[in-house]
Design a protein around this motif. Structure first.
Motif, mmCIF file in Angstrom:
data_model
loop_
_atom_site.group_PDB
_atom_site.id
_atom_site.type_symbol
_atom_site.label_atom_id
_atom_site.label_comp_id
_atom_site.label_asym_id
_atom_site.label_seq_id
_atom_site.Cartn_x
_atom_site.Cartn_y
_atom_site.Cartn_z
ATOM 1 N N THR A 1 0.850 -1.186 0.000
ATOM 2 C CA THR A 1 0.000 0.000 0.000
ATOM 3 C C THR A 1 0.890 1.241 0.000
ATOM 4 O O THR A 1 1.985 1.223 0.586
ATOM 5 C CB THR A 1 -0.930 0.025 1.233
ATOM 6 N N PRO A 2 0.470 2.334 -0.634
ATOM 7 C CA PRO A 2 1.274 3.559 -0.635
ATOM 8 C C PRO A 2 1.572 4.108 0.757
ATOM 9 O O PRO A 2 2.522 4.878 0.930
ATOM 10 C CB PRO A 2 0.415 4.543 -1.442
ATOM 11 N N LEU A 3 0.775 3.726 1.762
ATOM 12 C CA LEU A 3 1.057 4.170 3.127
ATOM 13 C C LEU A 3 2.482 3.822 3.544
ATOM 14 O O LEU A 3 3.110 4.545 4.327
ATOM 15 C CB LEU A 3 0.077 3.523 4.111
ATOM 16 N N GLN A 4 3.000 2.725 3.017
ATOM 17 C CA GLN A 4 4.334 2.269 3.396
ATOM 18 C C GLN A 4 5.423 3.237 2.960
ATOM 19 O O GLN A 4 6.534 3.192 3.483
ATOM 20 C CB GLN A 4 4.593 0.882 2.799
ATOM 21 N N HIS B 1 6.112 -6.337 2.558
ATOM 22 C CA HIS B 1 7.102 -5.297 2.295
ATOM 23 C C HIS B 1 8.132 -5.855 1.322
ATOM 24 O O HIS B 1 8.277 -7.071 1.171
ATOM 25 C CB HIS B 1 7.783 -4.845 3.589
ATOM 26 N N ILE B 2 8.845 -4.968 0.661
ATOM 27 C CA ILE B 2 9.898 -5.387 -0.259
ATOM 28 C C ILE B 2 11.063 -5.944 0.547
ATOM 29 O O ILE B 2 11.494 -5.327 1.523
ATOM 30 C CB ILE B 2 10.356 -4.196 -1.128
ATOM 31 N N ASP C 1 10.375 -3.953 8.077
ATOM 32 C CA ASP C 1 9.056 -4.557 8.221
ATOM 33 C C ASP C 1 8.019 -3.460 8.397
ATOM 34 O O ASP C 1 8.294 -2.400 8.962
ATOM 35 C CB ASP C 1 9.023 -5.491 9.429
ATOM 36 N N TRP C 2 6.819 -3.730 7.928
ATOM 37 C CA TRP C 2 5.765 -2.722 7.998
ATOM 38 C C TRP C 2 4.490 -3.358 8.508
ATOM 39 O O TRP C 2 4.104 -4.445 8.066
ATOM 40 C CB TRP C 2 5.528 -2.118 6.616
ATOM 41 N N VAL C 3 3.844 -2.683 9.459
ATOM 42 C CA VAL C 3 2.570 -3.141 10.002
ATOM 43 C C VAL C 3 1.514 -2.108 9.655
ATOM 44 O O VAL C 3 1.702 -0.911 9.886
ATOM 45 C CB VAL C 3 2.646 -3.330 11.531
ATOM 46 N N ASP C 4 0.420 -2.551 9.086
ATOM 47 C CA ASP C 4 -0.651 -1.647 8.677
ATOM 48 C C ASP C 4 -1.223 -0.946 9.905
ATOM 49 O O ASP C 4 -1.741 -1.600 10.811
ATOM 50 C CB ASP C 4 -1.742 -2.449 7.971
ATOM 51 N N SER D 1 5.595 5.815 11.534
ATOM 52 C CA SER D 1 5.573 4.401 11.849
ATOM 53 C C SER D 1 6.758 4.075 12.735
ATOM 54 O O SER D 1 7.710 4.848 12.853
ATOM 55 C CB SER D 1 5.638 3.567 10.561
ATOM 56 N N ILE D 2 6.694 2.926 13.385
ATOM 57 C CA ILE D 2 7.778 2.515 14.265
ATOM 58 C C ILE D 2 9.095 2.447 13.500
ATOM 59 O O ILE D 2 10.160 2.723 14.033
ATOM 60 C CB ILE D 2 7.439 1.155 14.913
ATOM 61 N N SER D 3 9.018 2.092 12.222
ATOM 62 C CA SER D 3 10.232 2.009 11.411
ATOM 63 C C SER D 3 10.749 3.385 11.013
ATOM 64 O O SER D 3 11.810 3.497 10.418
ATOM 65 C CB SER D 3 9.960 1.184 10.147
ATOM 66 N N GLY D 4 10.000 4.452 11.345
ATOM 67 C CA GLY D 4 10.481 5.800 11.100
ATOM 68 C C GLY D 4 10.002 6.427 9.812
ATOM 69 O O GLY D 4 10.379 7.549 9.501
#
Length: 270
Positions: free
Chosen positions: A51-54, A89-90, A95-98, A112-115
């Motif tokens: 999703t583009p949110l990432q 995720h690629i 890692d990405w959480v919705d 996001s937690i990943s910044g």
């Protein structure tokens, strides 16, 4: 280069939002036929839900992407990922959480937690209409009167929109988000008052909604959201002469996000 693209690399996007969940199940015969056919032709496949949110873009449209490389080419960063796993995720990226599923993944600043920051919608909007003139993309009163309860309404401070289809401005439900320009009013409270006035057959009921300043996103704003016009870059895009606004919406609707595709192609050629 075109010959290499055609023979050795095969990107595919599946974009039907209502059929996506059934397509990606292990029991989906269509998916299994597609994968087995590619593998029989010597391709190594990789499936993703992105999703583009990432990538910080406030649009939540989730799409299925299928990458294919012809053996002996390999994918980087896979590690111990099991075969037929659909990644969120690629590989090699964080890692990405919705955040719609796990709100703990987003802090108060929209990070996001990943910044990765998720931009506010106001960054994608056109300038204000001067002299309090009606906005050229204002939602018509007859649409508000009949279908207002079905809108997906977002604010300039929001960090998401739903998918925009080719029926945007012509259809209401699941066709795309509506912008409430007035960020200071409580949408639910205003609509509750409107519905109460409607139930009492108050002829002035629509006046209650006007302070919200509800409107459609303009075609240029949608082009920014889909990253045909990246933020912070001068726009070199122009429509051919004679293209109507309705046609612009139809052409933009259901588009694949350019930023997401760019990231996938970069990974594909690693």
């Amino acid at each position: 280069m075109l010959q290499v693209l055609r023979c050795y690399y095969l990107p595919l996007v599946f974009h039907h939002p209502l059929k996506l969940s059934s397509f990606i199940t292990k029991t989906s015969s269509t998916r299994q036929t597609l994968l087995s056919t590619l593998r029989s032709l010597g391709y190594i496949t990789l499936e993703l839900l992105i999703t583009p949110l990432q990538y910080g873009i406030p649009n939540s449209r989730l799409r299925y992407y299928l990458l294919a490389k012809q053996y002996p080419l390999q994918y980087s960063g896979l590690g111990g990922i099991q075969k037929d796993t659909i990644l969120r995720h690629i590989p090699g990226q964080a890692d990405w959480v919705d955040p719609r599923i796990d709100s703990t993944n987003i802090n108060g600043d929209g990070l996001s937690i990943s910044g990765n920051p998720i931009n506010k919608l106001k960054d994608y909007l056109d300038g204000d209409v001067v002299n309090n003139e009606p906005h050229p993309h204002a939602v018509p009163e007859k649409v508000l009167q009949k279908w207002g309860r079905l809108f997906d309404i977002v604010l300039p401070s929001s960090r998401r929109t739903c998918c925009f289809t080719r029926g945007y401005t012509q259809l209401v439900e699941r066709a795309g988000s509506i912008l409430q320009e007035n960020d200071n009013l409580n949408t639910t409270e205003i609509f509750d008052k409107f519905f109460q006035a409607q139930s009492e057959a108050d002829p002035r009921a629509l006046e209650i909604l006007k302070p919200l300043r509800l409107r459609y996103f303009s075609p240029i704003e949608l082009l920014r959201l889909f990253h045909f016009i990246p933020l912070g870059t001068p726009s070199v895009f122009s429509w051919p002469e004679g293209v109507s606004t309705k046609t612009k919406y139809r052409l933009i609707g259901n588009s694949v996000n350019v930023e997401v595709v760019e990231r996938l192609i970069e990974y594909l050629f690693q």
